[in-house]
Design a protein around this motif. Structure first.
Motif, PDB file in Angstrom:
ATOM      1  N   UNK A   1       0.997  -1.440   0.103  1.00 15.57           N
ATOM      2  CA  UNK A   1      -0.062  -0.023   0.075  1.00 15.57           C
ATOM      3  C   UNK A   1       0.893   1.317   0.197  1.00 15.57           C
ATOM      4  N   UNK A   2       2.309   1.012   0.002  1.00 18.04           N
ATOM      5  CA  UNK A   2       3.007   2.500   0.278  1.00 18.04           C
ATOM      6  C   UNK A   2       3.741   2.630  -1.025  1.00 18.04           C
ATOM      7  N   UNK A   3       3.180   2.127  -2.286  1.00 13.02           N
ATOM      8  CA  UNK A   3       3.976   2.475  -3.422  1.00 13.02           C
ATOM      9  C   UNK A   3       3.052   3.211  -4.203  1.00 13.02           C
ATOM     10  N   UNK A   4       3.866   4.403  -4.771  1.00 11.28           N
ATOM     11  CA  UNK A   4       3.308   5.489  -5.193  1.00 11.28           C
ATOM     12  C   UNK A   4       3.869   5.325  -6.893  1.00 11.28           C
ATOM     13  N   UNK A   5       2.922   5.159  -7.601  1.00 11.85           N
ATOM     14  CA  UNK A   5       2.872   4.783  -9.088  1.00 11.85           C
ATOM     15  C   UNK A   5       3.182   6.082  -9.909  1.00 11.85           C
ATOM     16  N   UNK A   6       4.231   6.184 -10.763  1.00 14.37           N
ATOM     17  CA  UNK A   6       4.600   7.484 -11.600  1.00 14.37           C
ATOM     18  C   UNK A   6       3.160   7.702 -12.188  1.00 14.37           C
ATOM     19  N   UNK A   7       3.120   9.149 -12.480  1.00 11.12           N
ATOM     20  CA  UNK A   7       1.927   9.679 -13.300  1.00 11.12           C
ATOM     21  C   UNK A   7       2.421   9.421 -14.879  1.00 11.12           C
ATOM     22  N   UNK A   8       3.334   9.549 -15.283  1.00  9.83           N
ATOM     23  CA  UNK A   8       3.455   9.228 -16.646  1.00  9.83           C
ATOM     24  C   UNK A   8       4.533   8.383 -17.108  1.00  9.83           C
TER      25      UNK A   8
ATOM     26  N   UNK B   1       6.497  11.276 -25.858  1.00 12.04           N
ATOM     27  CA  UNK B   1       5.934  11.486 -24.738  1.00 12.04           C
ATOM     28  C   UNK B   1       6.463  12.517 -23.746  1.00 12.04           C
ATOM     29  N   UNK B   2       7.880  12.596 -23.750  1.00 13.90           N
ATOM     30  CA  UNK B   2       8.633  13.562 -22.783  1.00 13.90           C
ATOM     31  C   UNK B   2       8.428  14.930 -23.293  1.00 13.90           C
ATOM     32  N   UNK B   3       8.239  15.020 -24.805  1.00 20.57           N
ATOM     33  CA  UNK B   3       7.827  16.288 -25.192  1.00 20.57           C
ATOM     34  C   UNK B   3       6.432  16.831 -25.147  1.00 20.57           C
ATOM     35  N   UNK B   4       5.553  15.952 -24.318  1.00 17.56           N
ATOM     36  CA  UNK B   4       4.086  16.047 -24.248  1.00 17.56           C
ATOM     37  C   UNK B   4       3.383  15.674 -25.534  1.00 17.56           C
TER      38      UNK B   4
ATOM     39  N   UNK C   1       8.227  21.187 -18.881  1.00 18.16           N
ATOM     40  CA  UNK C   1       6.764  20.544 -18.573  1.00 18.16           C
ATOM     41  C   UNK C   1       6.654  19.621 -19.803  1.00 18.16           C
ATOM     42  N   UNK C   2       6.030  18.267 -19.356  1.00 15.29           N
ATOM     43  CA  UNK C   2       5.493  17.453 -20.335  1.00 15.29           C
ATOM     44  C   UNK C   2       4.186  17.071 -20.212  1.00 15.29           C
ATOM     45  N   UNK C   3       3.809  15.971 -20.453  1.00 13.58           N
ATOM     46  CA  UNK C   3       2.481  15.431 -20.391  1.00 13.58           C
ATOM     47  C   UNK C   3       2.094  15.219 -18.794  1.00 13.58           C
TER      48      UNK C   3
END
Length: 531
Positions: free
Chosen positions: A9-16, A86-89, A173-175
């Protein structure tokens, strides 16, 4: 290693996707991220190359939300283009490398591509000629124009960067998690391919849960030789790898002996091969002399025989049976790596924490346990197809569930049993018959290696059941003798109306496949109807 009997329950999944790669580059900078035909990359190198390409895309005039086609074979270039865009949005649009001009025209138009990253020859096809025949023959030139379609950007396999672009600093900033990461196109076996838009956050959340069911983590090495441009790669294997820090060991295609040598050399632990890939490995002359004992886990096929071949034949003892589709961001249900073999062989497991599933009858009422109906899902599921309401109409129930068009039932423990495609149901003399049921019966016969059941139209407007079987190599029976024996075998185990009217014995090399490596029942039907 994490104890997978208890949920973390302590895992933070990355947003992108780029966030996931950046986190891995920081945590495991010198560990291998990718092994591919063009070479190897550590996580730090992978992230750096994606950053440099992101900056180059922005310098070329591309802006967040715009779409870039990825028309390359499996490999480093495919992965760097995907993560760089994706890094470029930008939104990455993987393109089927088997497409010809008419299919490319449909994709470029519906996806509104700004750029296609490709090479001059892809699997022997002149890609510029194909794009030109599709009405998009422009070649990218730096600074030539700032809007509209920019053309084909060539990336030769021997070069570290696409021709005509220079590495540049990535934007600040990206996506975001709710932005589209990619647009995938369904196989389109009965109609034009549908454009499936998929968000970053849902891809990673579902990818994380899929990986948890398979008990994977840093140090695991995922073998992948199916096309990355379809859902099994782009929205399944890739988010699993990025959310768990796996090494992607990628081949351009499945090649029995070469793939066995690759798996042995790279000590791959996670098998991501469809049933046709499993059979290709087992049929290779060098099978048995190659040490592939490192294989441990991974998804396996729908029917019991395909699962058994992976588990017992390849030794993938912690394999996971699963059900899902591109529109559901990968899998909806999975067995656990530690489940008993009979659970894996005869069910598709329980729902993932990110998903919901129900079985409904034709009126929309929820079916009780054990009763078959249409599978509906919600959770990490698309809101609609890219092309709009004309394509998306009817795909959701009035209360918001995605209608899969698949048949199944749930047992009292919440495990799904897959029953086949609703549209593939046969109606023989007014009675509905599931091809999957008959395929399962035939698959238990000692002389049958593969079985494919489908309907053929009759002159009176009805259907007759046909079956193509590939005999087991140990069978010495003549084709007509085996066909007759199999009809009697089905008759002894099922109602008489479930006995195939036609049984055709076929060599495995003659069985047609789709470009994703699945057996094409459509082409089998056409072959039998043509005599």
């Amino acid at each position: 290693m994490t104890d997978h009997n208890e949920r973390r329950n302590d895992v933070v999944v990355p947003d992108t996707f780029p966030d996931a790669l950046a986190a891995l580059a920081k945590r495991f900078p010198d560990e291998e991220a990718v092994v591919a035909p063009e070479g190897r990359l550590t996580f730090a190198e992978f992230a750096r190359r994606a950053e440099e390409l992101a900056g180059a895309f922005r310098a070329a005039g591309l802006r967040p939300g715009e779409r870039v086609g990825v028309l390359l074979p499996n490999g480093l270039r495919w992965l760097v283009t995907m993560l760089g865009a994706q890094r470029a949005g930008l939104v990455a649009v993987p393109v089927n490398t088997w497409y010809r001009s008419a299919e490319l025209a449909h994709l470029v138009g519906t996806a509104d591509l700004r750029l296609v990253v490709t090479e001059k020859q892809v699997f022997g096809k002149d890609m510029l000629a194909e794009l030109a025949a599709a009405g998009h023959g422009e070649v990218f030139e730096a600074g030539a124009r700032a809007d509209g379609y920019l053309g084909a950007l060539f990336w030769p396999s021997a070069e570290p960067f696409p021709s005509g672009l220079e590495p540049a600093q990535a934007p600040e900033h990206g996506a975001g998690p709710d932005d589209f990461a990619m647009i995938l196109y369904t196989s389109g076996s009965t109609a034009l391919p549908k454009a499936v838009p998929l968000e970053h956050g849902k891809l990673l959340r579902n990818g994380y849960e899929m990986g948890e069911r398979m008990h994977v983590g840093p140090g695991d090495r995922l073998w992948f030789a199916m096309p990355l441009f379809f859902g099994y790669g782009a929205c399944n294997a890739l988010p699993v790898a990025l959310s768990h820090g796996l090494t992607l060991c990628v081949e351009e295609r499945v090649d029995g002996d070469a793939s066995l040598a690759f798996i042995e050399r790279e000590r791959c632990t996670v098998s991501y091969g469809l049933a046709t890939a499993v059979r290709a490995l087992l049929a290779a002359p060098s099978f048995g002399s190659r040490d592939i004992s490192s294989l441990r886990t991974g998804p396996v096929g729908f029917n019991a025989e395909d699962k058994r071949l992976a588990i017992e034949g390849l030794g993938v003892t912690e394999a996971c049976s699963a059900y899902g589709l591109t529109e559901s961001y990968g899998f909806v249900t999975m067995t656990d790596a530690s489940d008993l073999p009979e659970v894996k062989l005869h069910t598709q497991g329980r729902r993932l924490p990110t998903q919901e599933i129900r079985i409904v009858d034709k009126s929309g009422a929820v079916c009780p346990p054990g009763v078959s109906g249409e599978i509906e899902v919600r959770g990490c599921v698309i809101d609609g197809y890219l092309s709009g309401s004309d394509v998306s109409g009817g795909t959701h129930s009035p209360d918001g569930w995605f209608r899969t068009g698949d048949l199944g039932s749930m047992d009292g423990d919440g495990r799904l049993s897959f029953g086949g495609r609703w549209k593939e149901m046969l109606k023989i003399k007014g009675i509905n018959i599931s091809p999957v049921e008959i395929e399962g019966i035939l698959g238990e016969h000692a002389e049958v290696d593969q079985a494919y059941v489908f309907g053929l139209s009759t002159p009176d407007g009805d259907q007759e059941m046909a079956c193509v079987v590939v005999p087991d190599e140990r069978s010495a029976a003549e084709d007509t003798e085996l066909a007759s024996r199999l009809r009697e075998y089905v008759r002894s185990r099922a109602a008489s109306y479930k006995v195939p009217a036609r049984v055709v014995v076929m060599d495995s090399a003659a069985v047609p496949q789709t470009h994703t490596g699945k057996v094409s029942k459509l082409k089998l039907r056409e072959m039998l109807e043509a005599g």
